[in-house]
Motif scaffolding. Structure first.
Motif, short mmCIF file in Angstrom:
data_model
loop_
_atom_site.label_atom_id
_atom_site.label_comp_id
_atom_site.label_asym_id
_atom_site.label_seq_id
_atom_site.Cartn_x
_atom_site.Cartn_y
_atom_site.Cartn_z
N TRP A 1 0.85 -1.21 0.00
CA TRP A 1 0.00 0.00 0.00
C TRP A 1 0.88 1.26 0.00
O TRP A 1 0.58 2.23 -0.69
CB TRP A 1 -0.92 -0.03 1.21
CG TRP A 1 -2.10 0.90 1.11
CD1 TRP A 1 -2.61 1.48 -0.03
CD2 TRP A 1 -2.92 1.35 2.18
NE1 TRP A 1 -3.70 2.26 0.28
CE2 TRP A 1 -3.91 2.20 1.62
CE3 TRP A 1 -2.92 1.11 3.55
CZ2 TRP A 1 -4.89 2.82 2.41
CZ3 TRP A 1 -3.90 1.71 4.33
CH2 TRP A 1 -4.87 2.55 3.77
N ALA B 1 1.84 1.86 -3.41
CA ALA B 1 0.73 2.41 -4.20
C ALA B 1 0.52 3.89 -3.89
O ALA B 1 0.30 4.70 -4.80
CB ALA B 1 -0.55 1.62 -3.91
N ILE B 2 0.59 4.24 -2.64
CA ILE B 2 0.39 5.64 -2.24
C ILE B 2 1.50 6.52 -2.82
O ILE B 2 1.24 7.59 -3.36
CB ILE B 2 0.35 5.75 -0.70
CG1 ILE B 2 -0.94 5.11 -0.16
CG2 ILE B 2 0.48 7.21 -0.25
CD1 ILE B 2 -0.97 4.93 1.34
N ALA B 3 2.72 6.05 -2.71
CA ALA B 3 3.86 6.90 -3.08
C ALA B 3 4.15 6.91 -4.58
O ALA B 3 4.50 7.96 -5.13
CB ALA B 3 5.10 6.46 -2.32
N TRP B 4 4.03 5.78 -5.22
CA TRP B 4 4.55 5.67 -6.58
C TRP B 4 3.60 5.11 -7.61
O TRP B 4 3.74 5.42 -8.80
CB TRP B 4 5.82 4.79 -6.58
CG TRP B 4 6.82 5.18 -5.57
CD1 TRP B 4 7.24 4.44 -4.49
CD2 TRP B 4 7.56 6.41 -5.51
NE1 TRP B 4 8.17 5.15 -3.76
CE2 TRP B 4 8.40 6.35 -4.37
CE3 TRP B 4 7.58 7.56 -6.29
CZ2 TRP B 4 9.24 7.40 -4.00
CZ3 TRP B 4 8.42 8.60 -5.94
CH2 TRP B 4 9.24 8.51 -4.81
N ASP B 5 2.70 4.24 -7.21
CA ASP B 5 2.00 3.44 -8.21
C ASP B 5 0.55 3.19 -7.80
O ASP B 5 0.19 2.09 -7.39
CB ASP B 5 2.74 2.10 -8.38
CG ASP B 5 2.14 1.24 -9.46
OD1 ASP B 5 1.35 1.75 -10.28
OD2 ASP B 5 2.46 0.03 -9.49
N PRO B 6 -0.32 4.22 -7.93
CA PRO B 6 -1.69 4.05 -7.46
C PRO B 6 -2.43 2.91 -8.15
O PRO B 6 -3.33 2.31 -7.56
CB PRO B 6 -2.34 5.41 -7.76
CG PRO B 6 -1.45 6.07 -8.77
CD PRO B 6 -0.07 5.57 -8.49
N GLY C 1 -3.03 4.36 6.64
CA GLY C 1 -2.99 5.13 5.40
C GLY C 1 -2.78 6.61 5.67
O GLY C 1 -1.98 7.27 5.00
N ALA D 1 -2.95 -0.38 -6.36
CA ALA D 1 -3.97 -0.55 -5.31
C ALA D 1 -5.20 -1.19 -5.96
O ALA D 1 -6.26 -0.59 -6.08
CB ALA D 1 -4.31 0.79 -4.68
N ASP D 2 -5.04 -2.41 -6.38
CA ASP D 2 -6.09 -3.12 -7.13
C ASP D 2 -6.85 -4.07 -6.21
O ASP D 2 -6.62 -4.11 -4.99
CB ASP D 2 -5.47 -3.88 -8.31
CG ASP D 2 -4.38 -4.86 -7.87
OD1 ASP D 2 -4.23 -5.10 -6.64
OD2 ASP D 2 -3.68 -5.38 -8.76
N ASP D 3 -7.76 -4.84 -6.78
CA ASP D 3 -8.59 -5.75 -5.97
C ASP D 3 -7.73 -6.68 -5.13
O ASP D 3 -8.05 -6.96 -3.96
CB ASP D 3 -9.50 -6.59 -6.88
CG ASP D 3 -10.59 -5.76 -7.53
OD1 ASP D 3 -10.79 -4.60 -7.12
OD2 ASP D 3 -11.24 -6.29 -8.46
N TRP E 1 -6.20 -4.83 -2.14
CA TRP E 1 -7.21 -4.51 -1.14
C TRP E 1 -7.72 -5.76 -0.43
O TRP E 1 -8.07 -5.72 0.76
CB TRP E 1 -8.35 -3.70 -1.77
CG TRP E 1 -7.97 -2.27 -1.87
CD1 TRP E 1 -7.58 -1.59 -2.98
CD2 TRP E 1 -7.87 -1.33 -0.78
NE1 TRP E 1 -7.25 -0.29 -2.66
CE2 TRP E 1 -7.42 -0.10 -1.32
CE3 TRP E 1 -8.10 -1.40 0.59
CZ2 TRP E 1 -7.21 1.04 -0.54
CZ3 TRP E 1 -7.90 -0.27 1.37
CH2 TRP E 1 -7.46 0.93 0.81
#
Lengths: 195, 134
Positions: B74, B77-82, B106, B85-87, B90
Protein backbone atom coordinates in the motif's frame (compact mmCIF):
# COMPACT_ATOMS: atom_id res chain seq x y z
CA UNK A 1 -17.60 1.63 -4.21
CA UNK A 2 -14.95 2.93 -1.83
CA UNK A 3 -12.19 0.50 -0.88
CA UNK A 4 -12.89 1.24 2.79
CA UNK A 5 -16.58 1.53 3.65
CA UNK A 6 -17.75 4.95 4.76
CA UNK A 7 -18.14 5.14 8.50
CA UNK A 8 -21.84 5.35 9.45
CA UNK A 9 -21.53 9.03 10.31
CA UNK A 10 -25.09 9.27 11.57
CA UNK A 11 -24.09 7.38 14.74
CA UNK A 12 -21.29 9.81 15.68
CA UNK A 13 -22.22 11.49 18.96
CA UNK A 14 -18.94 13.09 20.08
CA UNK A 15 -19.69 16.84 19.78
CA UNK A 16 -16.29 17.73 18.30
CA UNK A 17 -16.44 14.99 15.66
CA UNK A 18 -20.11 15.78 14.95
CA UNK A 19 -19.20 19.42 14.31
CA UNK A 20 -16.38 18.44 11.95
CA UNK A 21 -18.70 16.19 9.94
CA UNK A 22 -21.52 18.75 9.90
CA UNK A 23 -19.06 21.35 8.60
CA UNK A 24 -18.03 19.01 5.77
CA UNK A 25 -21.69 18.40 4.87
CA UNK A 26 -22.61 22.10 4.86
CA UNK A 27 -19.50 23.64 3.32
CA UNK A 28 -18.09 20.79 1.24
CA UNK A 29 -14.49 21.40 2.34
CA UNK A 30 -12.85 19.21 3.41
CA UNK A 31 -15.02 16.88 1.37
CA UNK A 32 -17.56 14.86 3.38
CA UNK A 33 -16.62 11.53 1.81
CA UNK A 34 -12.95 11.68 2.75
CA UNK A 35 -13.95 12.83 6.24
CA UNK A 36 -16.37 9.88 6.49
CA UNK A 37 -13.41 7.57 5.77
CA UNK A 38 -11.24 9.29 8.41
CA UNK A 39 -14.11 8.90 10.90
CA UNK A 40 -13.13 5.24 11.33
CA UNK A 41 -10.13 6.53 13.28
CA UNK A 42 -11.30 9.61 15.21
CA UNK A 43 -7.74 10.82 15.85
CA UNK A 44 -7.22 11.17 12.09
CA UNK A 45 -10.50 13.06 11.63
CA UNK A 46 -9.55 15.51 14.38
CA UNK A 47 -5.99 15.75 13.09
CA UNK A 48 -6.98 16.57 9.53
CA UNK A 49 -9.45 19.16 10.73
CA UNK A 50 -6.66 21.04 12.54
CA UNK A 51 -4.23 20.64 9.64
CA UNK A 52 -6.85 22.21 7.40
CA UNK A 53 -7.89 24.99 9.81
CA UNK A 54 -4.46 26.10 10.92
CA UNK A 55 -2.34 25.66 7.82
CA UNK A 56 -4.81 26.00 4.92
CA UNK A 57 -7.88 28.06 5.78
CA UNK A 58 -5.91 30.30 8.14
CA UNK A 59 -2.26 31.09 8.74
CA UNK A 60 0.46 33.52 7.71
CA UNK A 61 0.45 32.79 3.95
CA UNK A 62 -2.51 34.00 1.89
CA UNK A 63 -5.14 31.39 1.35
CA UNK A 64 -5.53 31.79 -2.42
CA UNK A 65 -1.88 30.88 -3.02
CA UNK A 66 -2.33 27.72 -0.96
CA UNK A 67 -5.52 26.88 -2.86
CA UNK A 68 -3.72 27.15 -6.21
CA UNK A 69 -0.94 24.88 -4.90
CA UNK A 70 -3.51 22.38 -3.59
CA UNK A 71 -5.23 22.08 -6.96
CA UNK A 72 -1.88 22.00 -8.79
CA UNK A 73 -1.04 18.97 -6.66
CA UNK A 74 -4.45 17.43 -7.49
CA UNK A 75 -3.85 17.79 -11.19
CA UNK A 76 -0.39 16.26 -11.02
CA UNK A 77 -1.36 13.46 -8.62
CA UNK A 78 -4.36 12.85 -10.90
CA UNK A 79 -6.76 12.63 -7.99
CA UNK A 80 -9.89 13.89 -9.70
CA UNK A 81 -11.88 13.57 -6.50
CA UNK A 82 -9.51 16.04 -4.81
CA UNK A 83 -9.19 18.23 -7.89
CA UNK A 84 -12.93 18.81 -8.13
CA UNK A 85 -12.93 20.41 -4.71
CA UNK A 86 -12.93 24.21 -4.55
CA UNK A 87 -12.23 26.55 -1.65
CA UNK A 88 -15.17 28.84 -1.06
CA UNK A 89 -12.89 31.16 0.90
CA UNK A 90 -10.55 31.52 -2.08
CA UNK A 91 -13.53 32.11 -4.36
CA UNK A 92 -14.85 34.79 -2.02
CA UNK A 93 -11.35 36.30 -2.10
CA UNK A 94 -11.43 36.67 -5.88
CA UNK A 95 -10.10 33.40 -7.30
CA UNK A 96 -12.18 32.40 -10.33
CA UNK A 97 -12.59 29.03 -12.00
CA UNK A 98 -10.38 29.95 -14.95
CA UNK A 99 -7.52 30.52 -12.53
CA UNK A 100 -7.35 26.74 -12.17
CA UNK A 101 -7.19 26.02 -15.88
CA UNK A 102 -3.51 26.67 -16.60
CA UNK A 103 -2.00 25.20 -13.46
CA UNK A 104 -0.12 22.44 -15.26
CA UNK A 105 1.47 25.08 -17.52
CA UNK A 106 1.94 27.68 -14.80
CA UNK A 107 5.46 28.69 -15.89
CA UNK A 108 4.24 29.66 -19.38
CA UNK A 109 0.80 31.02 -18.54
CA UNK A 110 0.27 34.76 -18.15
CA UNK A 111 -2.58 34.07 -15.76
CA UNK A 112 -0.21 33.88 -12.80
CA UNK A 113 2.09 36.51 -11.36
CA UNK A 114 5.70 35.90 -10.32
CA UNK A 115 4.75 35.21 -6.71
CA UNK A 116 2.18 32.58 -7.70
CA UNK A 117 4.64 30.99 -10.13
CA UNK A 118 7.29 30.76 -7.43
CA UNK A 119 4.81 29.09 -5.06
CA UNK A 120 3.75 26.61 -7.74
CA UNK A 121 7.39 25.80 -8.51
CA UNK A 122 7.82 25.11 -4.78
CA UNK A 123 4.82 22.74 -4.94
CA UNK A 124 6.29 20.98 -7.97
CA UNK A 125 9.64 20.54 -6.24
CA UNK A 126 8.12 19.16 -3.05
CA UNK A 127 5.77 16.77 -4.80
CA UNK A 128 7.80 15.59 -7.73
CA UNK A 129 11.36 16.76 -7.88
CA UNK A 130 13.02 17.92 -4.66
CA UNK A 131 16.27 18.25 -6.62
CA UNK A 132 14.65 21.23 -8.36
CA UNK A 133 14.77 23.09 -5.05
CA UNK A 134 18.14 24.60 -5.98
CA UNK A 135 19.64 28.00 -5.26
CA UNK A 136 17.69 29.59 -8.12
CA UNK A 137 14.34 28.39 -6.81
CA UNK A 138 15.11 29.44 -3.25
CA UNK A 139 16.20 32.86 -4.47
CA UNK A 140 12.82 33.21 -6.22
CA UNK A 141 10.97 32.05 -3.15
CA UNK A 142 12.80 34.38 -0.77
CA UNK A 143 12.12 37.29 -3.13
CA UNK A 144 8.38 36.83 -2.69
CA UNK A 145 7.83 35.16 0.66
CA UNK A 146 9.00 35.50 4.25
CA UNK A 147 10.60 32.50 5.98
CA UNK A 148 7.39 32.02 7.96
CA UNK A 149 5.27 31.97 4.80
CA UNK A 150 7.64 29.47 3.18
CA UNK A 151 7.42 27.15 6.18
CA UNK A 152 3.64 27.21 6.29
CA UNK A 153 3.27 26.94 2.52
CA UNK A 154 5.74 24.06 2.27
CA UNK A 155 4.17 22.26 5.21
CA UNK A 156 0.69 22.60 3.71
CA UNK A 157 1.83 21.43 0.27
CA UNK A 158 3.39 18.39 1.96
CA UNK A 159 0.18 17.63 3.84
CA UNK A 160 -2.10 17.97 0.84
CA UNK A 161 0.27 16.01 -1.41
CA UNK A 162 0.37 13.15 1.09
CA UNK A 163 -3.37 13.11 1.67
CA UNK A 164 -4.19 13.22 -2.04
CA UNK A 165 -1.71 10.43 -2.76
CA UNK A 166 -3.57 8.34 -0.18
CA UNK A 167 -7.11 9.35 -1.13
CA UNK A 168 -6.59 8.43 -4.79
CA UNK A 169 -6.12 4.79 -3.72
CA UNK A 170 -9.51 4.73 -1.97
CA UNK A 171 -11.83 5.06 -5.00
CA UNK A 172 -14.17 7.49 -3.30
CA UNK A 173 -16.56 9.77 -5.18
CA UNK A 174 -18.56 12.92 -4.60
CA UNK A 175 -22.10 12.87 -3.21
CA UNK A 176 -21.73 9.40 -1.75
CA UNK A 177 -22.23 10.49 1.87
CA UNK A 178 -23.47 13.58 3.74
CA UNK A 179 -24.63 15.09 0.45
CA UNK A 180 -26.11 18.50 1.21
CA UNK A 181 -25.41 20.25 -2.09
CA UNK A 182 -22.73 21.52 -4.40
CA UNK A 183 -20.87 23.80 -2.01
CA UNK A 184 -17.12 23.24 -2.32
CA UNK A 185 -17.32 21.56 -5.73
CA UNK A 186 -15.95 22.73 -9.07
CA UNK A 187 -18.67 23.69 -11.60
CA UNK A 188 -17.72 20.69 -13.72
CA UNK A 189 -18.49 18.39 -10.79
CA UNK A 190 -21.51 20.25 -9.45
CA UNK A 191 -24.09 18.72 -11.77
CA UNK A 192 -22.68 15.37 -12.72
CA UNK A 193 -21.47 12.92 -10.12
CA UNK A 194 -17.75 12.31 -10.64
CA UNK A 195 -15.09 10.12 -9.23
CA UNK B 1 22.71 9.64 26.16
CA UNK B 2 21.45 13.21 25.93
CA UNK B 3 20.10 14.76 29.12
CA UNK B 4 17.61 16.61 26.93
CA UNK B 5 17.08 15.42 23.35
CA UNK B 6 18.09 18.06 20.79
CA UNK B 7 15.39 19.39 18.50
CA UNK B 8 15.66 17.83 15.04
CA UNK B 9 16.03 19.87 11.87
CA UNK B 10 12.40 19.27 10.88
CA UNK B 11 11.00 20.72 14.08
CA UNK B 12 13.53 23.56 14.06
CA UNK B 13 12.10 24.60 10.68
CA UNK B 14 8.45 24.04 11.67
CA UNK B 15 9.04 26.20 14.76
CA UNK B 16 9.21 29.27 12.52
CA UNK B 17 5.41 29.06 12.57
CA UNK B 18 4.12 28.00 15.98
CA UNK B 19 0.83 26.66 14.59
CA UNK B 20 2.75 24.44 12.17
CA UNK B 21 4.94 23.04 14.94
CA UNK B 22 1.92 22.60 17.24
CA UNK B 23 -0.12 20.85 14.57
CA UNK B 24 2.66 18.45 13.60
CA UNK B 25 3.45 17.68 17.23
CA UNK B 26 -0.21 16.75 17.78
CA UNK B 27 -0.06 14.53 14.68
CA UNK B 28 3.10 12.90 15.95
CA UNK B 29 1.56 12.12 19.35
CA UNK B 30 -2.01 11.24 18.36
CA UNK B 31 -1.60 9.51 15.00
CA UNK B 32 2.01 8.45 14.56
CA UNK B 33 3.06 7.28 18.03
CA UNK B 34 -0.35 6.25 19.43
CA UNK B 35 -3.28 4.50 17.85
CA UNK B 36 -4.47 1.06 16.91
CA UNK B 37 -1.55 0.19 14.59
CA UNK B 38 1.76 -0.51 16.25
CA UNK B 39 4.46 2.07 15.71
CA UNK B 40 6.95 -0.53 14.47
CA UNK B 41 4.82 -1.19 11.39
CA UNK B 42 4.42 2.54 10.78
CA UNK B 43 8.20 2.91 11.13
CA UNK B 44 8.76 0.14 8.57
CA UNK B 45 6.45 1.91 6.10
CA UNK B 46 8.24 5.23 6.77
CA UNK B 47 11.56 3.58 5.95
CA UNK B 48 10.07 2.40 2.64
CA UNK B 49 8.79 5.90 1.89
CA UNK B 50 12.21 7.37 2.64
CA UNK B 51 13.78 5.01 0.10
CA UNK B 52 15.63 2.76 2.55
CA UNK B 53 17.37 0.20 0.27
CA UNK B 54 16.80 -2.50 2.89
CA UNK B 55 13.02 -2.06 2.61
CA UNK B 56 12.29 -0.99 -0.97
CA UNK B 57 13.03 -4.55 -2.07
CA UNK B 58 10.43 -5.89 0.37
CA UNK B 59 8.90 -8.17 -2.26
CA UNK B 60 12.13 -10.16 -2.54
CA UNK B 61 12.74 -13.00 -0.11
CA UNK B 62 10.86 -13.73 3.09
CA UNK B 63 12.18 -11.02 5.39
CA UNK B 64 8.70 -9.59 5.95
CA UNK B 65 5.48 -11.39 6.89
CA UNK B 66 2.25 -11.17 4.92
CA UNK B 67 0.85 -8.33 7.02
CA UNK B 68 3.98 -6.26 6.59
CA UNK B 69 4.09 -6.97 2.86
CA UNK B 70 0.46 -5.86 2.47
CA UNK B 71 1.22 -2.61 4.30
CA UNK B 72 4.36 -2.01 2.24
CA UNK B 73 2.44 -2.76 -0.95
CA UNK B 74 0.00 0.00 0.00
CA UNK B 75 2.91 2.35 0.76
CA UNK B 76 4.18 1.65 -2.74
CA UNK B 77 0.73 2.41 -4.20
CA UNK B 78 0.39 5.64 -2.24
CA UNK B 79 3.86 6.90 -3.08
CA UNK B 80 4.55 5.67 -6.58
CA UNK B 81 2.00 3.44 -8.21
CA UNK B 82 -1.69 4.05 -7.46
CA UNK B 83 -2.72 1.50 -10.10
CA UNK B 84 -1.22 -1.20 -7.89
CA UNK B 85 -3.97 -0.55 -5.31
CA UNK B 86 -6.09 -3.12 -7.13
CA UNK B 87 -8.59 -5.75 -5.97
CA UNK B 88 -5.82 -8.13 -5.01
CA UNK B 89 -3.99 -5.63 -2.81
CA UNK B 90 -7.21 -4.51 -1.14
CA UNK B 91 -8.16 -8.13 -0.46
CA UNK B 92 -4.79 -8.61 1.27
CA UNK B 93 -5.18 -5.38 3.22
CA UNK B 94 -8.66 -6.29 4.46
CA UNK B 95 -7.41 -9.75 5.40
CA UNK B 96 -4.79 -8.34 7.75
CA UNK B 97 -6.23 -5.04 8.98
CA UNK B 98 -9.50 -3.72 10.36
CA UNK B 99 -10.98 -0.59 8.78
CA UNK B 100 -9.85 1.68 11.66
CA UNK B 101 -6.36 0.22 11.28
CA UNK B 102 -6.38 0.84 7.53
CA UNK B 103 -7.47 4.45 7.99
CA UNK B 104 -4.88 5.17 10.64
CA UNK B 105 -2.09 3.46 8.70
CA UNK B 106 -2.99 5.13 5.40
CA UNK B 107 -3.35 8.54 7.00
CA UNK B 108 -0.03 8.12 8.80
CA UNK B 109 1.74 7.11 5.58
CA UNK B 110 0.22 10.12 3.82
CA UNK B 111 1.55 12.50 6.46
CA UNK B 112 5.01 10.92 6.50
CA UNK B 113 5.25 10.78 2.70
CA UNK B 114 4.50 14.49 2.38
CA UNK B 115 6.84 15.54 5.17
CA UNK B 116 9.71 13.49 3.73
CA UNK B 117 9.29 15.14 0.33
CA UNK B 118 9.25 18.60 1.90
CA UNK B 119 12.34 17.81 3.98
CA UNK B 120 14.16 16.72 0.81
CA UNK B 121 13.27 20.01 -0.88
CA UNK B 122 14.58 21.82 2.20
CA UNK B 123 17.83 19.86 2.01
CA UNK B 124 17.38 18.16 5.39
CA UNK B 125 16.24 14.60 4.68
CA UNK B 126 16.27 12.38 7.78
CA UNK B 127 18.18 9.15 8.12
CA UNK B 128 15.99 6.22 7.04
CA UNK B 129 15.67 4.95 10.61
CA UNK B 130 14.40 8.38 11.72
CA UNK B 131 11.91 8.82 8.88
CA UNK B 132 8.80 8.28 11.03
CA UNK B 133 7.63 11.51 12.59
CA UNK B 134 10.76 13.43 11.61
Amino acid sequence: MPRIAYYPVEIVEDPELRAILDHAARHGTPRPESQAIRAHAPATLRDFWWQWERTFRNGVCDHAIKELCRVYVSKTVECRYCGDQRSTRARDGGLVERDYDDLLEFERSNRYDERQRAALAYARAIAWSPEEADDALWERLHRHFSDEELVELGYFIAVTFGQQSWVRTLDIGHREVLDEGDEGLAPSAAWVGTR
Amino acid sequence: MHRVDPVGAGDAIRARVPDVLRTYQETRVNVIERGVVDADLKRLCARYLSGDPDVVTFEDGDRYDERERAALGWAQAIAWDPASADDELWMRLHRHFTEPELVELGYCMAIVHGQLRWMRALGVPPRHEDALGY
